[in-house]
Enzyme design. Sequence first.
Site, short mmCIF file in Angstrom:
data_model
loop_
_atom_site.label_atom_id
_atom_site.label_comp_id
_atom_site.label_asym_id
_atom_site.label_seq_id
_atom_site.Cartn_x
_atom_site.Cartn_y
_atom_site.Cartn_z
N THR A 190 0.90 -1.04 0.04
CA THR A 190 0.13 0.00 -0.04
C THR A 190 0.89 1.07 0.03
OG1 THR A 190 0.02 0.08 2.29
CG2 THR A 190 -1.65 -1.16 1.48
N GLU A 335 -5.77 -3.41 -1.32
CA GLU A 335 -6.18 -4.52 -0.48
C GLU A 335 -7.37 -5.51 -1.22
OE1 GLU A 335 -5.71 -1.46 0.56
OE2 GLU A 335 -4.79 -1.52 2.64
N LYS A 444 -13.24 18.55 9.55
CA LYS A 444 -14.22 18.63 10.61
C LYS A 444 -14.22 20.05 11.00
CE LYS A 444 -16.32 16.23 14.58
NZ LYS A 444 -16.38 15.54 15.81
N TRP A 449 -18.90 17.62 9.83
CA TRP A 449 -18.12 16.98 9.02
C TRP A 449 -18.06 17.47 7.77
CZ3 TRP A 449 -14.26 14.31 10.98
CH2 TRP A 449 -14.44 13.57 12.12
#
Length: 549
Positions: A190, A335, A444, A449
């Site tokens: 990754t 993944e 935030k 959010w």
Amino acid sequence: MLGLMMERPLLLSGLLEHAASVHGDREIVSYPADEPVYRGDYGKTAARSRRLANAMRGLGVHAGDRVATLACSTHRHLEIFYAAAGIGAICHTINPRLHAEQIAFIAAQAEDVLVFADAAFVVQAEAAVRGGQVRAVVQLDGGIAGPAVVPAANGGSVPLLPYEALLAGQADVLSWPEFDENTAAGLCYTSGTTGKPRGVLYSHRSQILHAFAVALPDVAGISEADSVLPAAPMFHVQSWGIPYAATLAGARLVLPGPRLHGAALAEVIAAEGVTIALGVPTLWVGLIRYLRSTGQRLPTLRRVIVGGAACPPSMITAFQQEFGIEVRHAWGMTEMSPLGTIATPCAKHGGLPEEARTRLQAKQGRPVFGVEIRIEDEAGRPVPHDGRSIGEVKVRGPWVCSGYYRCDEPGTHDAEGWFATGDLGTIDEDGFVHITDRRKDLIKFAGEWISSIEVESLAMENPAVMQAAAIGIPDEKWGEKLLLLVVPSPGSTMREDELLALCRARLAKWSVPTRIICVASLPTSATGKVQKNVLRAQYARCTPAVPLG
Ligand code: AMP
């Protein structure tokens, strides 16, 4: 009672030999750097892969060994995929644009025994050799100037071998070994933007099942008649598994090498009559810009699969309305091999007005069979599929990783085996997933959010904006405040007030950027994704009083 069907293992060597015998003369084209265009086919690829497998064995590569690549998408890279996996070894694709320290770290952790590198990446190969166990470096293209060795950590060196000479001395006959289909075939780390890179280990079974899913009509829709261009590099989740899906279908495969800017993509697509192309949004920004500025059209290109980052609705409109090219927006991750969902409208969406259809296509889509998806709140409770309630996306399936290679990171999988993706999103009544943000990119502001994807997609509706990145920067009063960085379209003058007015008209009050800054470009990773971690560090101290950009 068990069924009475044969238990034949799903092996990548079988996939290749099938294509060689059934689609043997179907072309594989590749554009290596500084070399004429290569034109081979599945028959030749199988023969060269067998030669390479013999050469690997001659170099002492055994089943289970890791063989690294530092290379662009070319026919030689494809041969390494098949040769390594075919003998039960593991093809470990390393992203050549990683930092030397990261390359050394992952080559050491993977204990790579051999490195195959493009001439342009022999320096990166040195970092891998420093990592530890590498016994030789094979240079894929170009001549070897100077001593044919690569320095190693202990003051010694390992040989640098030319690829074609290595193949020339080998027989193209080989009986591929048979083994368990769950044997590892590929390894990909990754990106490691939030810590050390972690290895994802694909198996023969996972790669082949994934290839079946990718080729399906409502996914990439690859048939023998197609010419497929994977513009996602082979070191980015192994070109999203497209080389395997193309082999499965017997499609013509066009491997673009290192040149992925707009003009180069347009040239290859036109020259090779490409029908399906796949890549991240930043590549398509370049292509669209090139097509607009030159007036060139790509009549053979039927479909573009956009994934790896959110596809803004303005990109869907540009491709479909201006150029007559269908967009399919897909979501996944390293993944997940990487395919998770794809936004192909359903039969019932046939009559949708254009705008609503674009909105639907801008979602990340429905899971393909093989991937189970759920969204959960922070307490692990399921979130309703109402298209509004946001939760963390969790996945499960035969091509989703069950853990990381040599890394016991707790908390990535729950007791029922669900993998927490770190992405947040909604699922609507029809099962369309909409990714609102990566958990770590979410902003935030004053307790509310903000979805960075929502702000970026809106900004890109303004024709003066070519690219946009919304990031949160620390703020004493509000926790974080929203900074919007925009790259203006060439020849246009960006009017901040216009963009702010658009944001005020269309976004919730708290999602309106505190500051808009024009920049010449955005930092991107080797896979073409905007590096928000770099931007956050760069603009951490940006306050309205400090003029930047
Ligand atoms: P990587 O493993 O480097 O391919 O990165 C995977 C991550 O990219 C995912 O977890 C998402 O955060 C992001 N991503 C991939 N595809 C999309 C998409 N279509 N829309 C939004 N984010 C995406």
